[in-house]
Design an enzyme around this catalytic site. Structure first.
Site, short mmCIF file in Angstrom:
data_model
loop_
_atom_site.label_atom_id
_atom_site.label_comp_id
_atom_site.label_asym_id
_atom_site.label_seq_id
_atom_site.Cartn_x
_atom_site.Cartn_y
_atom_site.Cartn_z
CB SER A 148 -4.89 3.79 1.12
OG SER A 148 -6.09 4.35 1.60
CG HIS A 149 -7.43 1.73 4.28
ND1 HIS A 149 -8.06 2.55 3.39
CD2 HIS A 149 -7.82 0.47 3.98
CE1 HIS A 149 -8.80 1.83 2.58
NE2 HIS A 149 -8.68 0.56 2.92
CG ASP A 308 -4.24 7.82 1.74
OD1 ASP A 308 -5.12 7.34 2.47
OD2 ASP A 308 -4.29 7.75 0.49
CG ASP A 310 -7.74 8.35 0.12
OD1 ASP A 310 -7.81 7.78 1.24
OD2 ASP A 310 -7.51 7.71 -0.93
CD GLU A 420 -16.61 2.89 -4.35
OE1 GLU A 420 -17.03 2.57 -5.49
OE2 GLU A 420 -15.42 2.88 -4.03
CD GLU A 421 -19.01 0.01 0.44
OE1 GLU A 421 -19.16 -0.11 1.67
OE2 GLU A 421 -18.02 -0.43 -0.17
#
Length: 602
Positions: A148-149, A308, A310, A420-421
């Site tokens: 991801s990140h 990615d 998302d 989600e935050e």
């Protein structure tokens, strides 16, 4: 020979990757036992999100060997748990990080060696395409190679179950046992996708199906395309990730292809992420280049995905000042749009029903939206005002996705959105996980509607929502913890701070924070909720996750939680007031009190 030397010998016996063999061999010849112990003594932990770690040699890291061992264990577990798993197969995708394609090929070889069909996504994909493909193909499971990140040196192995959702416990602990029972590599074939009849390329087919699902989600209203209005110009950055071709295709239906200006320095996948300190749109400075590009082109809207794709973020220029929207603010804007869309659609269907069919007493499923326990309460306030159902879950889309599917299967609820935050947004009709491409496309569709309805910008729409449902402000932060033991000690101290005021036999949570009385305690680690009749939380208890939530008499709720993937204690503060200044002031005061009274020693 020491135990760590034995571990090194075992590594060299089974590892066939020259680069990682050289790492361990070099450390062994140097006599660097401390580093060998760090790398080899403790195996990388398989959690509900799979694996995520630094890429280097060792059982505690992610590398070719640990990917093969994990894949063999996962395959063994899927074969035992999922009916017709060999035939139904496992979907595999990978992003643009270092070694992602290599790890994906080795995973495919491991699955094929177990006789399992592999649905192969041939080139770089965004993470949501894997859970989408699982549902589309009715596959047994899926794997996405991504971190991801995370920083450039990391990678990960993210797993999904047959329902297209991330796995939840006890799958993780059972998969761990299966991995330990399948450590001897069966295959090192990194070209299996070209050689095995068990591997079938399906990327083009899945992409076409995915974009059809995006189109349906963007244009939910029957026979209605986007309003005829001046196109919205925007800047987009995929932050050196895989998002550009996906967003480019998604906005074609919006007739906005010519309205998108791409940050050229960040347009294409680059696993080193050279222009950002951290490739996470939430991090300070991550959108600096995008904002500079927007200013240079006289554009007031910036959209971003993480590498990615998302997750989704947005920034808006208001009177020469840029405001990066928080995850909660984007969530409430998308929720408002989804509610308006759903209501419009229901009115159309009601009129159609009245004109063509006899009346029926059967009620349609009740609209439901979801948010995690650390997200803003504003969605709950909207649900109360608009009479739709709101569901709160534990942190993470594994919980949001599974909860949405459970509600849909009941036949009584129609889940249409969850957020989600941490800039994650889910549209269950597309995929049962967060999806930054769907979020960006639907956000743009919402912008077109708001402009057509009253000439409103997203910022103006947000202010109108505050006026209607209340002003909510957040103050989220984290502190780094030196160890799990220190983190556990901090939470133990919090739980005992009220002992001087407690009656005999009472739990000893503190009764105040600063000048405010605590009116509700929820402890999802030990399983206590002062607001329920039996004092048992409605949300699942996770004894291995530290998580405390308190509500104050001044309409502030906050959660203190230990991160499951990083050495951090995270704090989420949500304050409500009659105006934004008041809400922000409350949040700041509580933030200072939590730091001073609860997080001493960190």
């Amino acid at each position: 020979m020491t135990s760590v030397e034995n571990l090194a010998k075992e590594w060299l016996r089974i590892d066939q990757d020259p680069s990682t063999r050289e790492e361990i061999s070099g450390l062994l010849s140097e006599g660097n036992h401390s580093e060998l112990e760090v790398r080899l003594k403790h195996r990388i932990t398989f959690g509900t999100a799979g694996l995520r770690a630094r890429m280097e040699a060792g059982f505690s890291r992610i590398n070719a060997l640990t990917v093969i061992q994990t894949s063999q264990g996962f395959a063994s577990y899927v074969l035992k748990q999922v009916t017709n798993a060999k035939r139904r197969g496992i979907v595999i995708g990978f992003d643009g990080r270092h070694n992602s394609e290599k790890f994906a090929k080795l995973a495919a070889a491991a699955f094929a060696a177990k006789g399992i069909k592999v649905w192969w996504l041939e080139i770089l994909v965004h993470t949501p395409l894997v859970p989408f493909a699982i549902s589309e193909l009715r596959a047994a499971a899926g794997v996405m190679i991504t971190a991801s990140h995370n920083p450039p040196q990391d990678n990960g192995y993210k797993v999904y179950w047959e329902n297209g959702c991330q796995i939840v416990s006890p799958h993780d602990s059972r998969i761990t046992k299966a991995i330990l029972a399948n450590l001897e590599p069966l295959s090192w074939n990194d070209a299996v996708e070209e050689q095995s009849l068990l591997v079938e390329a399906v990327l083009s087919q899945m992409q076409e199906a995915y974009f059809r699902a995006i189109h349906r989600a963007v244009f939910v209203e029957r026979n209605q395309m986007q309003p005829q209005t001046e196109p919205i110009r925007f800047v987009y950055t995929p932050l050196h990730g895989v998002g550009l071709p996906y967003l480019t295709r998604a906005v074609q239906d919006l007739n906005l292809s010519d309205s998108m200006t791409v940050v050229s320095q960040q347009a294409h996948p680059d696993p080193d992420f050279p222009t950002v300190k951290f490739p996470n749109p939430e991090e300070k400075g991550a959108l600096d280049l995008a904002i500079q590009t927007a200013d240079a082109n006289n554009i007031d809207l910036v959209l971003a995905n993480d590498p990615d794709a998302d997750r989704f973020s947005a920034a808006i220029k208001v009177s020469s000042i840029w405001h990066q929207l928080t995850g909660n603010q984007i969530g409430i804007l998308l929720a408002s749009h989804m509610l308006e869309t759903y209501t419009h659609q229901q009115h159309q269907e009601d009129r159609l029903s009245a004109n063509t069919r006899p009346s029926s007493s059967t009620q349609p499923p009740k609209l439901v939206m979801l948010a995690s326990a650390v997200s803003s309460r504003m969605l709950s306030a909207m649900a109360h005002a608009e009479n739709f159902h709101f569901v709160e879950t534990l942190t993470g889309f594994k919980w949001l996705g599974n909860a949405a599917q459970y509600l849909a299967r009941s036949g009584n609820y129609d889940p249409i959105f969850a957020f989600e935050e941490a800039i994650g947004y889910m549209f269950p009709t597309v995929v049962a996980d967060k999806d930054g491409i769907a979020a960006a496309a639907i956000f743009l569709r919402a912008c077109l509607r708001w402009r057509a309805d009253g000439g409103h910008s997203p910022w103006e729409k947000l202010q109108a929502l505050y006026q209607k449902y209340g002003f909510f402000a957040e103050e989220n932060f984290y502190v780094v913890s030196p160890s799990v033991e220190v983190t556990d000690a901090v939470f133990a101290r919090i739980r005992s701070m009220g002992k001087e005021e407690a009656e005999v036999g009472e739990l000893v949570y503190p009764k105040r924070l600063g000048e405010n009385r605590i009116v509700r305690w929820r402890d999802l680690t030990i399983g206590y909720d002062s607001a329920t009749a039996d004092r048992v939380p409605e949300l699942p208890v996770q004894k291995d996750v530290q998580m405390l939530t308190a509500e104050l008499e001044n309409d502030v709720r906050f959660t203190v939680r230990a991160s499951g993937t990083e050495p951090k204690v995270k704090v989420y503060i949500d304050a409500k007031a009659e105006d934004m200044d008041g809400a922000e002031r409350k949040a700041r005061v509580v933030s200072g009190a939590v730091r001073q009274e609860w997080l001493k020693g960190l």
